[in-house]
Motif scaffolding. Sequence first.
Motif: not given
Length: 405
Positions: A108-109, A129-137, A162-164, A191-195
């Motif tokens: 999911k995340r 794929r409908g996955i909530e996505t965050a990007l760290i730069e 829609g990317v955090a 950040l909690p994650v699934d992948m």
Amino acid sequence: MPYYVGRVVDSEQSLVARTPEAFRKKQNIDVRIRHEVEAVDLAGRRVSGRDLESGAVFEKPFDTLLIATGASPMVPDIPGVRSRNVFTLSSLEGGVELRRFVDENAPKRAVIVGGGYIGLEMAEALLGRGIETALIEREAEVMGTLDPDMGSLVSGAVEEAGVALYRKESLTGFEVGGDAVRAVVTDQRTLPVDMVILGLGVRPASGLARDAGIPLGEKGSIRVNDRMQTPVEGVWAAGDCAESFHLVSRRPFWVALGTVANKHGRVAGMNLSGGDEIFPGVVGTAVTKMKDTEVARTGLMEREIRALGLDFVQARIDDRTRAGYYPGSAKITVKLLAEKGSGRLLGGQIVGGEGSAKRIDVIAAALHAGFSAGQLLYLDLGYAPPFSPVWDPVLTAARVLVSSF
Ligand SMILES: Cc1cc2nc3c(=O)[nH]c(=O)nc-3n(C[C@H](O)[C@H](O)[C@H](O)COP(=O)(O)OP(=O)(O)OC[C@H]3O[C@@H](n4cnc5c(N)ncnc54)[C@H](O)[C@@H]3O)c2cc1C
């Protein structure tokens, strides 16, 4: 048989350009997959390694050797980085594994670390794929191969998609539970994650060459001349592991791109089989996209120009991809850089809607030709309302650039 669903390739098989069987049948080339070369013995003129399926050791003599070992993804030395839900994307197998993980685990995340080409393209795929996505730069903007003023347009597109997006933020660790990473820790948050996907860049896979004593050059890539010959007699190198020459900076340069690797391969193959072909060099052209936003760059960016000690002028214009009145025209921003005094073009960057990215090719061709901004300005480019304004945005940028001298 259509392979495309939306704009995503449906089957990994469609990505295989040529199978080992096809090589064997059509060209009588003995391709051995799952065989890893572990050492090159230059004095004895042989390579040795291991069959990765059977574990059997093999040795192969050579008269001529071509090293085309590619590039390796950068992987930080952080506990948990080898967990089953942490991915780098550097091979077809890696992509297949990643897709299988998503299919089987319905994450999911996701957190992507690194806002370069891989990070952006993966963000788009995960969102799809409908996955909530965050990007760290780590830097202030994504796409570090653009100047920050152009990179900020891409950062905007990433957020709009829609990317955090967490900029100026660095990965510091993982929280691991069992065999998986449960959270990504940065210098500012958890950040909690699934992948997790690591898109931290690549380096030349030149260890084999280095250990054999073959000289390395720029950023650890294998040193070659313009015929793709290493300084060692009978040994050639091509692709992501090999050095190039930058036609604008006139210095050795390393870049890992399929465009360059293909040309390296052609030139090396022709020469080592008795031909006489020259690879003149590259100008650093690359394109990508984030959803509807196309991104392109070529030549030198401001930081690189300063490092060369050159004085420069720049122009940045906002325009439309088609005649303003024509349906479907999109925003486009073009930036051009030229040397102060001589007016020699040094680089260009483009960010915009559909029809933007490939306009970079005109600037790339101008760089190859050593054009000044004034010469670019009067290029006879095609025009009709569905394709561009009467002054193509690249020419408009050149016009503004010329007036800033
Ligand atoms: C996800 C992704 C997207 C990309 N998109 C683009 C793009 O849009 N445009 C673009 O221009 N470029 C793109 N690239 C870059 C492009 O794929 C590479 O530049 C290109 O594949 C390099 O070709 P190569 O033959 O040098 O290396 P590779 O394709 O990496 O091939 C090297 C091969 O050597 C093998 N090898 C390495 N060491 C050994 C050894 N010791 N023994 C035996 N075999 C060995 C590897 O397993 C690998 O199969 C992308 C790359 C990735 C990962």
